[in-house]
Motif scaffolding. Structure first.
Motif, PDB file in Angstrom:
ATOM      1  N   ALA A  96       0.825  -1.208   0.000  1.00  0.00           N
ATOM      2  CA  ALA A  96       0.000   0.000   0.000  1.00  0.00           C
ATOM      3  C   ALA A  96       0.861   1.261   0.000  1.00  0.00           C
ATOM      4  O   ALA A  96       0.488   2.284  -0.594  1.00  0.00           O
ATOM      5  N   THR A  97       2.023   1.202   0.629  1.00  0.00           N
ATOM      6  CA  THR A  97       2.946   2.335   0.630  1.00  0.00           C
ATOM      7  C   THR A  97       3.505   2.582  -0.765  1.00  0.00           C
ATOM      8  O   THR A  97       3.654   3.727  -1.200  1.00  0.00           O
ATOM      9  N   VAL A  98       3.828   1.507  -1.472  1.00  0.00           N
ATOM     10  CA  VAL A  98       4.294   1.646  -2.859  1.00  0.00           C
ATOM     11  C   VAL A  98       3.209   2.291  -3.716  1.00  0.00           C
ATOM     12  O   VAL A  98       3.484   3.193  -4.528  1.00  0.00           O
ATOM     13  N   GLU A  99       1.984   1.862  -3.541  1.00  0.00           N
ATOM     14  CA  GLU A  99       0.865   2.447  -4.287  1.00  0.00           C
ATOM     15  C   GLU A  99       0.671   3.914  -3.921  1.00  0.00           C
ATOM     16  O   GLU A  99       0.372   4.744  -4.791  1.00  0.00           O
ATOM     17  N   ALA A 100       0.888   4.256  -2.647  1.00  0.00           N
ATOM     18  CA  ALA A 100       0.801   5.657  -2.224  1.00  0.00           C
ATOM     19  C   ALA A 100       1.901   6.485  -2.871  1.00  0.00           C
ATOM     20  O   ALA A 100       1.671   7.621  -3.306  1.00  0.00           O
ATOM     21  N   ALA A 101       3.111   5.945  -2.941  1.00  0.00           N
ATOM     22  CA  ALA A 101       4.214   6.658  -3.600  1.00  0.00           C
ATOM     23  C   ALA A 101       3.860   6.951  -5.057  1.00  0.00           C
ATOM     24  O   ALA A 101       4.103   8.058  -5.561  1.00  0.00           O
TER      25      ALA A 101
END
Length: 292
Positions: A96-101
């Motif tokens: 989810a952090t990668v998607e947020a980035a």
């Protein structure tokens, strides 16, 4: 030219409506954004450091309206024993952090393995359980996972960090080079650690430190933890004042073509950090290597 960045976790309890004017007052355009500084969106929280439960749309609008840039995200999940005890939950949140980035347009995620392998030997097979799914998503979206060397985990030495990077064998898995963390771990931070890792550096943190000696280190608000592999305690300080050759680091970065963020993160109180960041912005800009 390189960019000066602000680590929002330097002010861990501050929201963006405070941090954005602060960054502008410092003359800093680029943010390393932590989930812990963002407002919740009402979803269940996996970790204070997560992004899946944060209002990303509002944060993006706040930053863009101010003319600032989210240059990198930072995932503190590896610092949180509440989620590192569950590799599946950790992996889901890091994805989810990668998607947020990707949503923010940030190309680098600074992340940690502090509570995953706190010993002296990298647990490579274990790390795959935590990082593989996020790395696959990062490769898909063009994001780089930059693992930070921490003085207290198994990535504490440049040799260990290099072995971790080689294990993942991906252009999307690199390191965040924090020279002072190598010094804290009793390693030669520069030039040796830099030379060994220079082809793997995707991101850089700037701070400094020295050995704590009471006669010369009289502000306990800069006091740090024990040196990892030799007697003594680290005493953090402004970038120009410590044992690490920060001047040499940034000049070599520029010579070698690094043109991304050098992010400031003084380890001290809020009052000291504000003063230090003002001084460090001036110090770095006098070198002529950074964007205005």
């Amino acid at each position: 030219m390189m960019k000066i960045g602000l680590n929002t976790n330097t002010f861990p309890s501050e929201a963006l409506d405070v941090l954005i004017p602060m960054a502008k007052d410092f003359g800093i355009r680029y943010l390393e954004l932590w989930g812990s500084n963002l407002e919740p969106n009402g979803k269940p929280s996996a970790s204070i450091y997560g992004f899946s439960d944060k209002d990303l749309e509002k944060a993006k609008k706040q930053v863009e309206d101010a003319g600032l840039v989210i240059g990198s995200l930072s995932s503190g999940l590896g610092l949180d024993p509440g989620i590192t005890c569950d590799p599946e939950a950790f992996s889901k949140e890091l994805v989810a952090t990668v998607e947020a980035a990707h949503f923010f347009g940030a190309k680098v995620i600074n992340h940690y393995a502090d509570k995953i392998h706190p010993g002296t030997t990298p647990e490579l097979e274990k790390l795959h359980k935590y990082f593989d799914a996020a790395l696959a998503k990062a490769e898909e979206l063009g994001i780089v996972l930059a693992l930070e060397n921490e003085a207290g985990d198994a990535g504490r030495t440049p040799e260990n960090m290099l072995s971790i990077i080689k294990e993942f064998n991906s252009p999307n898995f690199k390191t965040n080079y924090d020279a002072t963390n190598y010094y804290h771990a009793s390693c030669e931070a520069f030039p040796y650690a830099y030379e060994l890792l220079k082809d793997e550096i995707a991101y850089v943190h700037i701070k400094n430190g020295r050995l704590y000696r009471p006669r010369f280190c009289n502000d306990t608000r800069w006091f740090g933890g024990a040196m990892t592999m030799e007697p003594g305690t680290i005493y953090y300080c402004e970038a120009k004042d410590g044992a690490v050759n920060i001047d040499g680091v940034v000049h070599r970065l520029a010579e070698d073509g690094y043109d991304f963020m050098c992010t400031l993160e003084p380890h001290t109180t809020r009052e000291n950090a504000i003063k230090a960041i003002r001084n460090e912005v001036k110090y770095l800009r006098t070198m002529g290597l950074f964007e205005d």
